[in-house]
Design a protein around this motif. Structure first.
Motif, PDB file in Angstrom:
ATOM      1  N   SER A  58       0.786  -1.167   0.148  1.00  0.00           N
ATOM      2  CA  SER A  58       0.051  -0.114   0.061  1.00  0.00           C
ATOM      3  C   SER A  58       0.823   1.290  -0.038  1.00  0.00           C
ATOM      4  CB  SER A  58      -1.042   0.186   1.139  1.00  0.00           C
ATOM      5  OG  SER A  58      -1.907  -0.889   0.902  1.00  0.00           O
ATOM      6  N   GLY A  59       2.319   1.146   0.072  1.00  0.00           N
ATOM      7  CA  GLY A  59       2.929   2.134  -0.030  1.00  0.00           C
ATOM      8  C   GLY A  59       2.952   2.968  -1.450  1.00  0.00           C
ATOM      9  N   GLY A  60       2.444   2.121  -2.417  1.00  0.00           N
ATOM     10  CA  GLY A  60       2.115   2.654  -3.598  1.00  0.00           C
ATOM     11  C   GLY A  60       1.060   3.874  -3.888  1.00  0.00           C
ATOM     12  N   LYS A  61       0.264   3.772  -2.874  1.00  0.00           N
ATOM     13  CA  LYS A  61      -0.953   4.900  -2.904  1.00  0.00           C
ATOM     14  C   LYS A  61      -0.136   6.057  -2.990  1.00  0.00           C
ATOM     15  CE  LYS A  61      -4.255   2.160  -0.453  1.00  0.00           C
ATOM     16  NZ  LYS A  61      -3.769   0.720  -0.270  1.00  0.00           N
ATOM     17  N   ALA A  62       0.846   6.312  -1.918  1.00  0.00           N
ATOM     18  CA  ALA A  62       1.385   7.499  -1.831  1.00  0.00           C
ATOM     19  C   ALA A  62       1.815   7.908  -3.217  1.00  0.00           C
ATOM     20  CB  ALA A  62       2.856   7.471  -0.957  1.00  0.00           C
ATOM     21  N   PHE A  63       2.433   7.151  -4.035  1.00  0.00           N
ATOM     22  CA  PHE A  63       3.139   7.539  -5.432  1.00  0.00           C
ATOM     23  C   PHE A  63       1.866   7.802  -6.439  1.00  0.00           C
ATOM     24  CE2 PHE A  63       6.363   4.907  -3.600  1.00  0.00           C
ATOM     25  CZ  PHE A  63       7.444   5.378  -3.943  1.00  0.00           C
ATOM     26  N   GLY A 331       2.775  -0.583   3.957  1.00  0.00           N
ATOM     27  CA  GLY A 331       1.985  -1.560   3.448  1.00  0.00           C
ATOM     28  C   GLY A 331       2.480  -2.942   3.855  1.00  0.00           C
ATOM     29  N   SER A 332       1.564  -3.917   4.129  1.00  0.00           N
ATOM     30  CA  SER A 332       1.633  -5.341   4.429  1.00  0.00           C
ATOM     31  C   SER A 332       0.549  -6.242   3.735  1.00  0.00           C
ATOM     32  CB  SER A 332       1.424  -5.169   6.017  1.00  0.00           C
ATOM     33  OG  SER A 332       1.382  -6.682   6.220  1.00  0.00           O
ATOM     34  N   TYR A 333       1.130  -7.064   3.484  1.00  0.00           N
ATOM     35  CA  TYR A 333       0.020  -8.152   2.654  1.00  0.00           C
ATOM     36  C   TYR A 333       0.767  -9.634   2.694  1.00  0.00           C
ATOM     37  CZ  TYR A 333       2.435  -8.274  -1.770  1.00  0.00           C
ATOM     38  OH  TYR A 333       3.472  -8.543  -2.759  1.00  0.00           O
ATOM     39  N   TRP A 334       0.476 -10.444   2.090  1.00  0.00           N
ATOM     40  CA  TRP A 334       1.052 -11.756   2.365  1.00  0.00           C
ATOM     41  C   TRP A 334       2.580 -11.493   1.812  1.00  0.00           C
ATOM     42  CZ3 TRP A 334      -3.809 -11.098   0.330  1.00  0.00           C
ATOM     43  CH2 TRP A 334      -4.838 -11.534   1.072  1.00  0.00           C
ATOM     44  N   GLY A 335       3.614 -11.902   2.700  1.00  0.00           N
ATOM     45  CA  GLY A 335       4.802 -12.028   2.579  1.00  0.00           C
ATOM     46  C   GLY A 335       5.742 -10.750   2.726  1.00  0.00           C
ATOM     47  N   SER A 351      13.588   3.597   7.218  1.00  0.00           N
ATOM     48  CA  SER A 351      12.658   2.419   6.331  1.00  0.00           C
ATOM     49  C   SER A 351      12.790   1.029   6.900  1.00  0.00           C
ATOM     50  CB  SER A 351      12.965   2.682   5.023  1.00  0.00           C
ATOM     51  OG  SER A 351      12.536   1.733   4.054  1.00  0.00           O
ATOM     52  N   VAL A 352      11.836   0.487   7.028  1.00  0.00           N
ATOM     53  CA  VAL A 352      11.698  -0.939   7.656  1.00  0.00           C
ATOM     54  C   VAL A 352      11.480  -1.942   6.718  1.00  0.00           C
ATOM     55  CG1 VAL A 352      11.118  -2.429   9.731  1.00  0.00           C
ATOM     56  CG2 VAL A 352      11.370   0.087   9.739  1.00  0.00           C
ATOM     57  N   HIS A 353      11.810  -3.297   6.528  1.00  0.00           N
ATOM     58  CA  HIS A 353      11.178  -4.186   5.807  1.00  0.00           C
ATOM     59  C   HIS A 353      11.341  -5.447   6.447  1.00  0.00           C
ATOM     60  CE1 HIS A 353      10.620  -7.478   2.626  1.00  0.00           C
ATOM     61  NE2 HIS A 353       9.894  -6.737   2.292  1.00  0.00           N
ATOM     62  N   THR A 354      10.156  -6.473   6.406  1.00  0.00           N
ATOM     63  CA  THR A 354      10.178  -7.582   6.789  1.00  0.00           C
ATOM     64  C   THR A 354       9.656  -8.614   5.871  1.00  0.00           C
ATOM     65  OG1 THR A 354       8.114  -7.678   7.691  1.00  0.00           O
ATOM     66  CG2 THR A 354       9.744  -7.024   9.236  1.00  0.00           C
ATOM     67  N   ASN A 355      10.218  -9.760   5.756  1.00  0.00           N
ATOM     68  CA  ASN A 355       9.842 -10.616   4.601  1.00  0.00           C
ATOM     69  C   ASN A 355       8.748 -11.512   5.186  1.00  0.00           C
ATOM     70  OD1 ASN A 355      11.738 -11.900   6.324  1.00  0.00           O
ATOM     71  ND2 ASN A 355      12.780 -13.015   4.623  1.00  0.00           N
ATOM     72  N   ILE A 356       8.203 -11.001   5.779  1.00  0.00           N
ATOM     73  CA  ILE A 356       6.589 -11.666   6.232  1.00  0.00           C
ATOM     74  C   ILE A 356       5.682 -10.609   6.545  1.00  0.00           C
ATOM     75  CG2 ILE A 356       7.119 -11.664   8.702  1.00  0.00           C
ATOM     76  CD1 ILE A 356       5.893 -14.581   8.688  1.00  0.00           C
ATOM     77  N   GLU A 357       4.403 -10.609   6.403  1.00  0.00           N
ATOM     78  CA  GLU A 357       3.306  -9.783   6.713  1.00  0.00           C
ATOM     79  C   GLU A 357       3.621  -9.011   8.067  1.00  0.00           C
ATOM     80  OE1 GLU A 357       1.902 -13.688   7.458  1.00  0.00           O
ATOM     81  OE2 GLU A 357       2.465 -12.686   5.789  1.00  0.00           O
ATOM     82  N   LEU A 358       2.943  -7.841   8.090  1.00  0.00           N
ATOM     83  CA  LEU A 358       3.045  -7.291   9.845  1.00  0.00           C
ATOM     84  C   LEU A 358       2.837  -8.217  10.742  1.00  0.00           C
ATOM     85  CD1 LEU A 358       3.487  -4.903  11.286  1.00  0.00           C
ATOM     86  CD2 LEU A 358       0.925  -4.156  11.065  1.00  0.00           C
ATOM     87  N   LYS A 359       3.397  -8.417  11.926  1.00  0.00           N
ATOM     88  CA  LYS A 359       3.248  -9.802  12.809  1.00  0.00           C
ATOM     89  C   LYS A 359       2.716  -8.937  14.066  1.00  0.00           C
ATOM     90  CE  LYS A 359       4.346 -13.208  12.581  1.00  0.00           C
ATOM     91  NZ  LYS A 359       3.769 -14.575  12.327  1.00  0.00           N
ATOM     92  N   SER A 360       3.276  -7.767  14.173  1.00  0.00           N
ATOM     93  CA  SER A 360       3.052  -6.837  15.332  1.00  0.00           C
ATOM     94  C   SER A 360       3.394  -5.359  15.460  1.00  0.00           C
ATOM     95  CB  SER A 360       3.952  -7.538  16.592  1.00  0.00           C
ATOM     96  OG  SER A 360       3.660  -6.549  17.671  1.00  0.00           O
TER      97      SER A 360
END
Length: 378
Positions: A58-63, A331-335, A351-360
């Motif tokens: 959903s970060g694409g919404k800003a663009f 943005g968060s979705y599957w993966g 800037s933060v990235h995880t290779n799984i959806e938002l866990k907490s």
């Protein structure tokens, strides 16, 4: 920046929260720092590294909002135009009124559209592990996305309140393409990526299922229990319907994301550059920058806590941050989970990235509090 404190959060997120791999990139003036924990690949144990490409969700919404505001500055449209001016009849379905819902309503999630991300058309395809494996490569057309946007009746009057809805951005993307005669990919490249020097950011081409190297593998536990009636899933009850904790995550790296608004892939470095520019006004003219950051409350919307929403981006409520204005996208979705936050002057960004959806939410809260030296609330 308190790098030691941030690194401790990363280590905790992997050890205690169950995140396979996490990275943080931080910039403060001309100083930068990169930290990581966990792995990019659970099978090989390869570590996370700088410069990895990942879906920003959903970060694409800003663009998308930035493109439309830039078009407004050129006199191509007004964000207060009704949707029917540019997409006549598309919203005149199932109780919606395209004469009353404006471009501003779409970009601020205040059009009264229902939560498209919970549409049975999506959850029935990806809601369980078995369904995901069957449908992960399904392609969505613009017509499919329009139908999904209006397949459920309105949940509020236009302008009444904030309710997060991807559907408004499907319409926004279609407007960009109709007014300009170009694809969204062409317009965002010309108006945003190129001016900001985002050399590692791109709109995922149709049919592209993986990522450009380097990239982490993507994993998910975001599945409902087998047998759940997807039509019964709501914004309130969905956490109670998820599968039991402790199951091994599913590798979801190869995934057709044609249903994501914008469908943009980026890196932490590029996202810092982009969000810093949008937060500070370095990209848009002053009038459009003010419109982007004219915010509405998100209270009661089952969304990010302690935030207000502008046009495609959020701002932390100053009731919790005090004098410091913090603006960002997420943005968060599957993966995948990708969040980037900047001070209003654009000088300090994380800037933060995880290779799984938002866990907490706690993971993000601890990182931003350590990095910006403020409290943003529990």
């Amino acid at each position: 920046m308190t790098h030691t404190d941030i690194q401790q959060v990363l280590d905790w997120a992997v050890a205690e929260v169950g995140i396979p791999g996490i990275v943080v990139e931080a910039r403060d003036g001309d100083r930068s720092w990169f930290g990581s924990a966990g792995v990019a690949d659970l099978r090989t144990g390869a570590p996370r590294q700088p410069g990895e490409h990942a879906q920003i969700g959903s970060g694409g919404k800003a663009f998308m909002a930035a493109v439309l505001l830039d078009m407004e500055a050129e006199g191509r449209l007004s964000i207060d135009d009704p949707v029917n001016r540019w997409l006549p009849g598309v919203l005149d379905v199932n109780g919606y009124d395209g004469d009353r819902i404006t471009v501003r309503h779409l970009l601020s999630n205040t059009g009264g559209l229902y939560a498209t991300g919970l549409a049975p058309e999506l959850t029935s395809r990806y809601g369980t592990r078995a369904a995901f494996l069957k449908h992960r490569f399904d392609e969505y057309t613009t017509e499919d996305l329009f139908r999904m946007t209006v397949s459920q009746p309105p949940v509020a009057e236009p302008g009444e309140r904030f309710l997060y809805a991807n559907g408004g951005f499907y319409l926004a993307e279609a407007m960009i393409e109709k007014i300009t005669g170009n694809s969204f990919a062409e317009e965002v490249e010309r108006r945003v990526f190129r001016p900001l020097g985002l050399a590692h950011t791109y709109v995922r081409p149709a049919g592209e299922l993986g990522y450009r190297d380097p990239h982490p593998r993507a994993y998910s536990n975001q599945f409902f229990q087998d047998g759940v009636d997807m039509a019964s899933v709501t914004g309130e009850n969905w956490p109670t319907l998820l599968e039991e904790p402790g199951l091994e995550p599913l590798d979801v790296t190869e995934f057709n994301t044609s249903w994501l608004p914008g469908n943009i892939v980026s890196t932490t470095s590029d996202m810092i550059r982009a969000v810093s520019a949008l937060a500070s006004g370095a990209l848009l003219p002053p009038d459009q920058h003010r419109e982007m950051w004219t915010t509405v409350s998100t209270e009661g919307a089952d969304w990010l806590p302690h935030t207000r929403y502008g046009l495609g981006l959020f701002e932390f409520d100053k009731a919790v941050t005090g004098d410091q204005t913090l603006r960002g996208v997420g943005g968060s979705y599957w993966g995948t989970m990708f969040f980037t936050v900047s001070t209003a002057d654009g000088e300090h960004a994380i800037s933060v990235h995880t290779n799984i959806e938002l866990k907490s939410w706690e993971v993000l809260r601890r990182i931003f509090e350590a990095g910006f030296g403020v409290s943003i609330g529990a």
